[in-house]
Every structure is written in C-alpha cells, then in structure tokens.
Scaffold this active site. Structure first.
Site, PDB file in Angstrom:
ATOM      1  N   ARG A  58      16.758  39.151  49.407  1.00 16.88           N
ATOM      2  CA  ARG A  58      15.787  38.563  48.474  1.00 16.88           C
ATOM      3  C   ARG A  58      16.498  37.860  47.328  1.00 16.88           C
ATOM      4  NH1 ARG A  58      12.610  40.790  44.185  1.00 16.88           N
ATOM      5  NH2 ARG A  58      13.177  42.914  44.780  1.00 16.88           N
ATOM      6  N   TYR A 111      -2.181  17.855  47.839  1.00 19.46           N
ATOM      7  CA  TYR A 111      -2.464  18.752  48.959  1.00 19.46           C
ATOM      8  C   TYR A 111      -3.552  19.760  48.559  1.00 19.46           C
ATOM      9  CZ  TYR A 111      -1.533  22.657  52.173  1.00 19.46           C
ATOM     10  OH  TYR A 111      -1.656  23.692  53.070  1.00 19.46           O
ATOM     11  N   ASP A 183       6.290  16.609  44.239  1.00 17.82           N
ATOM     12  CA  ASP A 183       6.272  17.028  45.641  1.00 17.82           C
ATOM     13  C   ASP A 183       6.765  15.841  46.468  1.00 17.82           C
ATOM     14  OD1 ASP A 183       5.698  17.692  48.277  1.00 17.82           O
ATOM     15  OD2 ASP A 183       3.821  18.699  47.786  1.00 17.82           O
ATOM     16  N   LYS A 208       8.035  20.590  57.065  1.00 16.93           N
ATOM     17  CA  LYS A 208       7.704  19.250  57.531  1.00 16.93           C
ATOM     18  C   LYS A 208       8.963  18.496  57.967  1.00 16.93           C
ATOM     19  CE  LYS A 208       3.482  20.382  56.214  1.00 16.93           C
ATOM     20  NZ  LYS A 208       3.598  21.547  55.345  1.00 16.93           N
TER      21      LYS A 208
END
Length: 392
Positions: A58, A111, A183, A208
C-alpha cells in the site's frame, strides 16, 4: 531515463532497466503484500524514511513504481502516484487539494463519475463545487470565487469533446493562486501534455489508452514532487492501491502507447471524415475536423493527432441510435474507451437512459448522440461496419 529522449524511447525504457542479480529484461511482478527486513534497525529506517526501501505494497511496490516512473517521464512530471482506478485518481487529487470551506470550479463537460463526485460527495464534506463552460477563459475568470482553490478541467471533454485552452486557464489560475487539475485520459500524453502548458496536476484513467488492451483497471496522478507527496498521504489513507499485476499490465501497455496512438489518430481521422459525409449523420464532433468549433485550438494544443474518440449525432434520435447499436457487427457495444477494439455506445438509450432528458441535454447528450472509441482494426472494416449499420 532522460526526459529529453523521444516519447517512444521513454515508453520503452523509462522506469526500468535489468536489475542486478537475475538481470530480467521484462519488468518482474512483485506479487507480494509485504516486504522483509534485514534487522529491526533497517525496518525503523525504512518506515521513518531515512532509508529507501519497500515496507508494504500500500505504501509502495517495485512493479508499481515502474508504472509511476514511466508515467511521470512521459507526462514531463517530477513524480507520479499510481492508484486503483481513474476515479481513485480524481478523488485523491480533489480531496487532497481541497478541504471544507473551499470551492472547486469544474469545466462542464466531465465524466459522469466526476460529476457525481462534484455534485454529491464533495458538498457533503463541505466543499463547494460549481460548473462553467470553460471553453471560454473569460467564463472561467468570471466564475472564480474568493475561496476557489482548484480548477478541474477535462479536455477533450466527455462526450462533446469540447476543448479548454489549458495554457490560458493555467495562467489565469496561477495569477490567482489556484491549482489546476486536468484529466488527460482522452488525449493521453502522446496527444497532449498539460503540465508543459502550465497546469499543476494531471490525472489518468490508466484503464484506457495507457493500458490499451481492456484487461485491467488503474489510475495515475502526475505533478511536482511536493504535490505528489501531499497526495500520497491521502492515497494511503483512502487505500486505493493499484495491484502489482495491474501495474505490470499498464506499464507493458505503455511501451506501445506512442505506436498505438499514432494508429488511433490516423484511423479516427478517417472515420470522422467518413461520418461527416454520411447522409444518416447530422453532426460529427472530432477535434481534427475543420468543422469542429475549436479546430484551431486543437491544432495549437494537441500534438501528433487528435485522439481516437469520435462523437456523432444521428438523424432520427433515440430510435436511430438504438437501431445502430443493434446492427453493428464489428464494433463492440460497450462503455469505456482506449481499447484496441472499437467500442460504440448510445448514451441516451444506454448509460443515461434513466436520466431526465433535460439533464441529458445539459450534459451535451442529445437523443441521437453516439460515442465511438475508435480501435485499431483496419479502417475500411470499421467504416464498412458503421455504414451497413446506418443503412439498415
């Protein structure tokens, strides 16, 4: 790896070289949750930051670091932070840079997940959020409030592909002491590099184009070392850890990102030009078309091409869109984007079917709007499939 190297060289070599010992040429997958120490003293030094080393995935992992370093290099950033998804990148950046009492100003074409974050989650935490048509920098200047701390931009925007002049907004924000988050998922660092235009933070849905093969989910945040360190402390509290296997898949996909984007750009340009001439199509949205309202800005701001997202409005509204979906044979009816496979969706009858029509129209989702993520099939085959589906 120097940032002066070309993007293809960076894509292949940044973040990794054969390690001492086994000299593996391919990136190893460190599929482990925790790491051992030679002694209690070494453990203490690693946890305190006095000595470099891995403690727990983590907090960091060698495979994940390859993806981070590669992304930072290709975006021209000092540092990058990997996270579990694109929304993890967006939420970490927004919640890491804004607090209760602050105001976040967002471009209006974003989005749907980002929209929900801004309209539902952040106001519950005491953070004011508002939208503006950021295609005009004067609109942005007028919408800034005394407590505005972040301007959030998505360009090209989803789904209208509306652009924002990043250099102009970044300059305005810097004058006012406001941070800008961009973004860059639709464009990728191949077609657009917001940090070079003066923006502060770049976020990606690595699911993506960075990965490019539709087989994993991930996200990334890029910026200065100072900002990324600040966001890292939020990230580890949120627990949005990217899996080492996913980091490996994304880093491997990025090795061919410049080559894939070159092909995506070329094929999408031809598809957009075909659609613009088709009798069943009322309007095409693609930054590479001279008919696109912000074509000149696209030529100035985007490099190497205009991306692989093409949106178009069918004559006949919802019924025509649904019929198109039912008749495509090569294109895959699916959400998401950036895959080698051409993906097609009709928001009004699919993802936004339950939304009030008025709300859809405000978001730029007209009844006949079709969103096409152009893949890497032969362009003649993509065009033939769209043509036969629309003729049907």
């Amino acid at each position: 790896m120097s940032k002066t190297h070309g993007l293809q060289t960076q894509a292949i070599h940044a973040g990794y070289g054969p390690e001492p010992g086994c000299q593996a040429v391919a990136v190893p997958i460190y599929q482990t949750s925790t790491f051992g120490f030679e002694s209690a003293a070494q453990s203490a030094r690693c946890f305190s930051g006095e000595e470099d080393g891995y403690t727990y995935t983590r907090y960091g992992n060698p495979t994940i670091k390859v993806f981070e370093d590669k992304l930072a290099c290709m975006e021209g950033a000092e540092a990058a932070q990997a996270v579990a998804s694109g929304m993890a990148a967006i939420s970490t950046a927004l919640l890491g840079l804004a607090k209760a009492g602050d105001h976040v100003l967002s471009s209006d074409a974003v989005y749907i997940g980002t929209h929900l974050m801004l309209t539902e989650t952040m106001p519950e935490l005491g953070i004011e959020c508002s939208y503006v048509d950021a295609s005009n920098v004067d609109n942005v200047a007028a919408a800034i409030r005394p407590n505005t701390k972040v301007i959030y931009l998505e360009t090209p925007g989803n789904p209208s592909l509306k652009l924002v002049d990043l250099a102009a907004v970044a300059a305005l924000a810097r004058e006012r002491g406001i941070l800008t988050i961009v973004d860059n998922t639709f464009a990728s660092p191949i077609n657009q590099r917001p940090l070079q235009l003066g923006c502060d933070v770049v976020v990606h849905s690595a699911t993506k184009y960075l990965n490019g093969h539709g087989d994993c989910i991930g996200g990334g945040i890029c910026g200065s070392e100072e900002l990324i360190k600040k966001l890292w402390h939020k990230y580890i509290q949120f627990g949005g850890t990217l899996a080492p296997l996913n980091a490996f898949l994304i880093a491997r996909g990025m090795q061919t990102l410049p080559l894939r984007m070159r092909a995506h750009n070329q094929i999408a340009q031809q598809v957009a030009e075909f659609l613009e001439q088709h009798s069943a199509v009322e309007r095409v949205y693609y930054p590479g078309l001279p008919s696109f309202p912000q074509y000149e800005l696209a030529k100035k701001q985007m490099t190497g091409g205009f991306g692989a997202m093409v949106c178009f409005e069918l004559r006949g509204g919802i019924e025509a869109g649904a019929r198109l979906m039912d008749n495509v044979k090569l294109c895959t009816i699916a959400v998401s984007l950036g895959d080698v496979v051409t993906l097609i969706s009709h928001p009004a009858s699919m993802t936004h079917a339950m939304a009030p029509r008025e709300d859809r129209l405000k978001a730029g989702i007209t009844d006949g709007l079709v969103r096409l993520s152009v893949g890497l099939e032969d362009v003649e085959d993509i065009i033939e499939d769209l043509d036969q589906a629309m003729r049907s």
